[in-house]
Design a protein around this motif. Structure first.
Motif, mmCIF file in Angstrom:
data_model
loop_
_atom_site.group_PDB
_atom_site.id
_atom_site.type_symbol
_atom_site.label_atom_id
_atom_site.label_comp_id
_atom_site.label_asym_id
_atom_site.label_seq_id
_atom_site.Cartn_x
_atom_site.Cartn_y
_atom_site.Cartn_z
ATOM 1 N N GLU A 151 -9.390 -26.942 -36.739
ATOM 2 C CA GLU A 151 -10.059 -28.205 -37.038
ATOM 3 C C GLU A 151 -9.087 -29.370 -37.201
ATOM 4 O OE1 GLU A 151 -13.363 -28.694 -37.039
ATOM 5 O OE2 GLU A 151 -13.449 -26.627 -36.336
ATOM 6 N N GLY A 152 -7.778 -29.104 -37.170
ATOM 7 C CA GLY A 152 -6.868 -30.196 -37.464
ATOM 8 C C GLY A 152 -5.696 -30.316 -36.521
ATOM 9 N N PHE A 153 -5.939 -30.752 -35.307
ATOM 10 C CA PHE A 153 -4.843 -30.964 -34.372
ATOM 11 C C PHE A 153 -4.469 -32.442 -34.418
ATOM 12 C CE2 PHE A 153 -5.971 -26.879 -32.630
ATOM 13 C CZ PHE A 153 -4.759 -26.393 -32.199
ATOM 14 N N PRO A 154 -3.445 -32.786 -35.213
ATOM 15 C CA PRO A 154 -3.041 -34.193 -35.266
ATOM 16 C C PRO A 154 -2.483 -34.653 -33.927
ATOM 17 C CG PRO A 154 -1.705 -32.838 -36.753
ATOM 18 C CD PRO A 154 -2.657 -31.931 -36.057
ATOM 19 N N LEU A 155 -2.636 -35.922 -33.667
ATOM 20 C CA LEU A 155 -2.162 -36.497 -32.409
ATOM 21 C C LEU A 155 -0.668 -36.217 -32.212
ATOM 22 C CD1 LEU A 155 -2.923 -38.160 -29.935
ATOM 23 C CD2 LEU A 155 -2.425 -40.209 -31.258
ATOM 24 N N GLU A 156 0.109 -36.295 -33.278
ATOM 25 C CA GLU A 156 1.555 -36.041 -33.179
ATOM 26 C C GLU A 156 1.833 -34.629 -32.645
ATOM 27 O OE1 GLU A 156 5.576 -36.021 -35.948
ATOM 28 O OE2 GLU A 156 3.621 -36.081 -36.912
ATOM 29 N N TYR A 157 1.095 -33.650 -33.125
ATOM 30 C CA TYR A 157 1.272 -32.271 -32.654
ATOM 31 C C TYR A 157 0.937 -32.171 -31.168
ATOM 32 C CZ TYR A 157 0.648 -27.296 -32.012
ATOM 33 O OH TYR A 157 0.741 -26.019 -31.526
ATOM 34 N N LEU A 158 -0.149 -32.814 -30.761
ATOM 35 C CA LEU A 158 -0.556 -32.762 -29.356
ATOM 36 C C LEU A 158 0.485 -33.418 -28.455
ATOM 37 C CD1 LEU A 158 -4.318 -33.668 -29.843
ATOM 38 C CD2 LEU A 158 -3.356 -31.395 -29.407
ATOM 39 N N VAL A 159 1.016 -34.557 -28.887
ATOM 40 C CA VAL A 159 2.030 -35.258 -28.093
ATOM 41 C C VAL A 159 3.295 -34.410 -27.985
ATOM 42 C CG1 VAL A 159 3.560 -37.273 -28.042
ATOM 43 C CG2 VAL A 159 1.136 -37.564 -28.568
ATOM 44 N N LYS A 160 3.751 -33.852 -29.112
ATOM 45 C CA LYS A 160 4.961 -33.025 -29.085
ATOM 46 C C LYS A 160 4.768 -31.792 -28.198
ATOM 47 C CE LYS A 160 6.992 -34.360 -33.478
ATOM 48 N NZ LYS A 160 7.392 -33.928 -34.823
ATOM 49 N N LYS B 182 5.935 -28.945 -23.232
ATOM 50 C CA LYS B 182 5.428 -28.216 -22.060
ATOM 51 C C LYS B 182 5.571 -29.016 -20.767
ATOM 52 C CE LYS B 182 3.992 -24.680 -24.404
ATOM 53 N NZ LYS B 182 4.641 -23.396 -24.282
ATOM 54 N N ARG B 183 6.073 -30.236 -20.899
ATOM 55 C CA ARG B 183 6.253 -31.134 -19.743
ATOM 56 C C ARG B 183 4.960 -31.323 -18.965
ATOM 57 N NH1 ARG B 183 12.272 -29.450 -17.644
ATOM 58 N NH2 ARG B 183 13.273 -29.981 -19.597
ATOM 59 N N THR B 184 3.939 -31.674 -19.707
ATOM 60 C CA THR B 184 2.633 -31.939 -19.104
ATOM 61 C C THR B 184 2.018 -33.136 -19.809
ATOM 62 O OG1 THR B 184 0.550 -30.918 -18.416
ATOM 63 C CG2 THR B 184 1.349 -30.350 -20.616
ATOM 64 N N GLY B 185 0.855 -33.529 -19.359
ATOM 65 C CA GLY B 185 0.188 -34.671 -19.949
ATOM 66 C C GLY B 185 -0.607 -34.313 -21.190
ATOM 67 N N LEU B 186 -0.805 -35.304 -22.019
ATOM 68 C CA LEU B 186 -1.585 -35.135 -23.241
ATOM 69 C C LEU B 186 -3.009 -34.687 -22.911
ATOM 70 C CD1 LEU B 186 -1.728 -35.475 -26.315
ATOM 71 C CD2 LEU B 186 -2.212 -37.881 -25.937
ATOM 72 N N GLY B 187 -3.585 -35.284 -21.884
ATOM 73 C CA GLY B 187 -4.934 -34.907 -21.473
ATOM 74 C C GLY B 187 -5.042 -33.445 -21.078
ATOM 75 N N HIS B 188 -3.995 -32.922 -20.460
ATOM 76 C CA HIS B 188 -3.989 -31.517 -20.052
ATOM 77 C C HIS B 188 -4.012 -30.599 -21.272
ATOM 78 C CE1 HIS B 188 -1.965 -27.829 -18.284
ATOM 79 N NE2 HIS B 188 -3.110 -27.923 -17.645
ATOM 80 N N ILE B 189 -3.218 -30.915 -22.277
ATOM 81 C CA ILE B 189 -3.197 -30.115 -23.504
ATOM 82 C C ILE B 189 -4.565 -30.143 -24.183
ATOM 83 C CG2 ILE B 189 -2.186 -29.911 -25.823
ATOM 84 C CD1 ILE B 189 -0.296 -29.034 -23.554
ATOM 85 N N VAL B 190 -5.151 -31.330 -24.275
ATOM 86 C CA VAL B 190 -6.478 -31.451 -24.885
ATOM 87 C C VAL B 190 -7.506 -30.656 -24.099
ATOM 88 C CG1 VAL B 190 -8.331 -33.090 -25.421
ATOM 89 C CG2 VAL B 190 -5.972 -33.660 -25.986
ATOM 90 N N SER B 191 -7.445 -30.746 -22.778
ATOM 91 C CA SER B 191 -8.371 -30.006 -21.927
ATOM 92 C C SER B 191 -8.237 -28.496 -22.121
ATOM 93 C CB SER B 191 -8.123 -30.375 -20.462
ATOM 94 O OG SER B 191 -8.961 -29.651 -19.613
ATOM 95 N N LEU B 192 -6.985 -28.009 -22.180
ATOM 96 C CA LEU B 192 -6.762 -26.576 -22.401
ATOM 97 C C LEU B 192 -7.362 -26.114 -23.728
ATOM 98 C CD1 LEU B 192 -3.055 -26.171 -21.206
ATOM 99 C CD2 LEU B 192 -5.105 -25.274 -20.087
ATOM 100 N N LEU B 193 -7.139 -26.883 -24.776
ATOM 101 C CA LEU B 193 -7.677 -26.513 -26.085
ATOM 102 C C LEU B 193 -9.202 -26.535 -26.072
ATOM 103 C CD1 LEU B 193 -5.125 -28.392 -28.347
ATOM 104 C CD2 LEU B 193 -5.399 -25.906 -28.143
ATOM 105 N N ASN B 194 -9.772 -27.562 -25.456
ATOM 106 C CA ASN B 194 -11.236 -27.635 -25.365
ATOM 107 C C ASN B 194 -11.788 -26.457 -24.566
ATOM 108 O OD1 ASN B 194 -11.727 -29.965 -26.920
ATOM 109 N ND2 ASN B 194 -11.240 -31.286 -25.208
ATOM 110 N N ASP B 195 -11.087 -26.076 -23.493
ATOM 111 C CA ASP B 195 -11.519 -24.931 -22.688
ATOM 112 C C ASP B 195 -11.480 -23.628 -23.488
ATOM 113 O OD1 ASP B 195 -11.920 -26.599 -20.532
ATOM 114 O OD2 ASP B 195 -10.095 -25.983 -19.461
#
Length: 60
Positions: A8-17, A22-35
């Protein structure tokens, strides 16, 4: 590496880091987690909400 936050608590800083590490985009990380069934708010909305709270000098 840092500790993984709870589902329930993925801070933006964690997602960016994570995206940088992982050398990928922020949107990709968010998409993977949502999936994976982990709801992560849209980072763009999070950033817009944060910017709306930043004090600004009065404009003429």
């Amino acid at each position: 590496m840092g500790e993984v936050p709870g589902a329930e608590g993925f801070p933006l800083e964690y997602l960016v880091k994570t995206a940088l590490r992982k050398r990928t985009g922020l949107g990709h990380i968010v998409s993977l987690l949502n999936d994976l069934g982990i709801p992560v708010p849209d980072p763009a909305l999070t950033i817009r909400a944060a910017l709306a709270r930043v004090p600004r000098p009065d404009q003429p």
